[in-house]
Design a protein around this motif. Structure first.
Motif, PDB file in Angstrom:
ATOM      1  N   MET A  20       0.812  -1.228   0.000  1.00 46.72           N
ATOM      2  CA  MET A  20       0.000   0.000   0.000  1.00 46.72           C
ATOM      3  C   MET A  20       0.841   1.271   0.000  1.00 46.72           C
ATOM      4  SD  MET A  20      -1.599   0.319   3.834  1.00 46.72           S
ATOM      5  CE  MET A  20      -2.558   1.784   3.490  1.00 46.72           C
ATOM      6  N   ARG A  21       2.143   1.114   0.126  1.00 49.82           N
ATOM      7  CA  ARG A  21       2.971   2.328   0.220  1.00 49.82           C
ATOM      8  C   ARG A  21       3.984   2.451  -0.910  1.00 49.82           C
ATOM      9  NH1 ARG A  21       1.618   3.950   5.535  1.00 49.82           N
ATOM     10  NH2 ARG A  21       1.374   2.146   6.896  1.00 49.82           N
ATOM     11  N   THR A  51      -2.090  -6.838  -0.580  1.00 54.19           N
ATOM     12  CA  THR A  51      -2.660  -5.651  -1.204  1.00 54.19           C
ATOM     13  C   THR A  51      -4.151  -5.600  -0.850  1.00 54.19           C
ATOM     14  OG1 THR A  51      -2.996  -4.535  -3.320  1.00 54.19           O
ATOM     15  CG2 THR A  51      -2.988  -6.924  -3.401  1.00 54.19           C
ATOM     16  N   TYR A  55      -6.549  -0.029  -2.189  1.00 55.13           N
ATOM     17  CA  TYR A  55      -5.255   0.660  -2.259  1.00 55.13           C
ATOM     18  C   TYR A  55      -5.091   1.142  -3.706  1.00 55.13           C
ATOM     19  CZ  TYR A  55      -4.188  -2.123   1.982  1.00 55.13           C
ATOM     20  OH  TYR A  55      -4.225  -2.725   3.211  1.00 55.13           O
ATOM     21  N   SER A  58      -2.671  -0.442  -6.498  1.00 51.78           N
ATOM     22  CA  SER A  58      -1.768  -1.449  -5.929  1.00 51.78           C
ATOM     23  C   SER A  58      -1.965  -2.846  -6.539  1.00 51.78           C
ATOM     24  CB  SER A  58      -1.961  -1.496  -4.409  1.00 51.78           C
ATOM     25  OG  SER A  58      -1.269  -2.574  -3.864  1.00 51.78           O
ATOM     26  N   THR A  79      -5.187 -10.471  -0.800  1.00 50.95           N
ATOM     27  CA  THR A  79      -5.937  -9.246  -1.076  1.00 50.95           C
ATOM     28  C   THR A  79      -7.288  -9.315  -0.360  1.00 50.95           C
ATOM     29  OG1 THR A  79      -6.510  -7.608  -2.739  1.00 50.95           O
ATOM     30  CG2 THR A  79      -7.032  -9.908  -3.289  1.00 50.95           C
TER      31      THR A  79
END
Ligand code: SF4
Ligand code: SF4
Length: 400
Positions: A20-21, A51, A55, A58, A79
């Motif tokens: 997510m980053r 993920t 997001y 993503s 996910t």
């Protein structure tokens, strides 16, 4: 890399990749950079990639990177179903199929009900036929493990845990949250059931690295082993055998390298008495900037009026140890959106809680103060909207 067991014999790397980053370039993900980072992690033995539908970009980025490098079948994809956006059984299929398409795959290894905060949300999904849907997807092999990610209190966590034969769960856990959210109680309960526990926010979104008070930083710097603040946070987790995978939202090659090294070195049960003392020192220094010395022990609970006393105090403290925005966001997630309202304004001042508080806190008075701080008028309006959206119908009680 070290590995710990999934429920069906999977060997899961103790370090998981939180997707997510990823670094962004303008509005989209810097795919080239993310690919380098993921490949370094993959070549270092990281096989768990987390993920979610919500997001931004993503799932698409992860799917493209895994396909391009022909490594889809060598990793586990986790996910999540955006359960708060689901209002019919048809919608479950719609989101799931879209996720498969984004991820360029025909199956998901670990599928989670995203962001449960209350047993009522899980009951609502059951009412929409999720149990049959899960059975079908598991039978067809499109879902290999079913679980949930969680952000409520430990009582509701235990209820959800007991309500279904889950394959795994995901909780926010770190040395500051030992007694909040699902907490150590939830971690141990899940492990006792043989359920792998995936850890999110191991460093409280960076707070345990970047926002440590100066004296805490000094204590860490003075230790002869030279571990960084991030290493201390991760090692505290790896020390617990109940922890299966620790997710880290890595977005630099250096971060991947450092985390891989920690995940390769740290063993369960490694911590010495001195190590625990250092963590206590760091917690004490963080605590010095808190509004109230609530330890989250929960001896004051249950409140006959349903007030989430430790939850409210934790968020109030977060406002002063991290940021006002962070504390209110935490309050929104963990207190404001439970099905049965648990606001400080429900307190009738019976005093029962104060008789049980080992810290002798003036709970009634502090709840009023915390409520004023946590819920300014504009935020009350946002909460009312949030409750209408997330906590679906059937609620009879007043919420403010
Ligand atoms: S004083 Fe308020 S918060 Fe404490 S137990 Fe009574 S109603 Fe609950
Ligand atoms: S008993 Fe006191 S210290 Fe423990 S959770 Fe309640 S208010 Fe906090």
């Amino acid at each position: 890399m070290q590995y710990r067991n999934g429920r069906h014999g999977e060997r899961l790397s103790v370090l998981g990749y939180g997707c997510m980053r990823f670094t962004r370039s303008g509005t989209s993900i810097d795919l080239e950079k993310a690919e380098k980072e993921i490949l370094l992690a993959f070549n270092s033995g990281v096989n768990y990639y987390d993920t979610a539908y919500i997001y931004p970009g993503s799932e698409v980025a992860l799917g493209e990177i895994l396909e391009r490098n022909k490594i889809r079948d060598k990793v586990f994809i986790a996910t999540k179903l955006p359960q708060y956006m689901i209002s019919s059984s048809k919608a479950v299929d719609k989101y799931f199929n879209e996720e498969l398409s984004r991820l360029r795959t025909t199956y998901v290894d670990f599928y989670l009900m995203h962001h449960l905060t209350d047993i009522a949300q899980w009951q609502r999904l059951k009412g929409l036929g999720i149990l049959d849907w899960i059975d079908r997807k598991k039978a067809s092999g499109e879902i290999r493990n079913i679980g949930f990610s969680y952000h409520g209190n430990s009582d509701n966590f235990l209820k959800i845990l007991e309500d279904y034969d889950w394959d795994f769960c995901q909780i926010q856990y770190n040395y500051l949250d030992e007694n909040s959210q699902a907490g150590v109680v939830g971690l141990k309960a899940a492990a006792k059931k043989g359920i792998p526990v995936i850890i999110m926010e191991p460093l409280r979104g960076g707070k345990l690295v970047n926002l440590l008070p100066e004296k805490a930083k000094q204590a860490i710097a003075a230790d002869k082993r030279g571990w960084s603040a991030a290493q201390w946070g991760l090692r505290w987790l790896y020390n617990q055998s109940e922890v299966t995978v620790v997710l880290s939202g890595m977005n630099s090659l250096e971060m991947v390298q450092e985390n891989v090294k920690t995940a390769s070195d740290a063993r369960a049960g490694d911590f010495t008495e001195e190590d625990f003392k250092l963590i206590e020192t760091v917690k004490r220094e963080i605590g010095a900037s808190e509004k109230i010395g609530c330890t989250g022990c929960r001896y004051c609970m249950p409140c006959p009026k349903g007030v989430d006393i430790p939850g409210i105090f934790r968020c109030w403290n977060t406002m002063y140890t991290e940021s006002k925005k962070g504390g209110r966001a935490q309050f929104f997630q963990t207190v404001a959106l439970t099905r049965e309202p648990s606001f400080a304004s429900q307190c009738i001042e019976c005093g029962k809680c104060e008789k049980h508080c080992p810290q002798s806190l003036p709970i009634r008075e502090k709840l009023k103060e915390a409520d004023r701080d946590l819920r300014p008028l504009y935020f009350r309006i946002a909460i009312a909207f949030g409750r209408r959206f997330m906590v679906r119908k059937g609620r009879k009680k007043k919420t403010t």
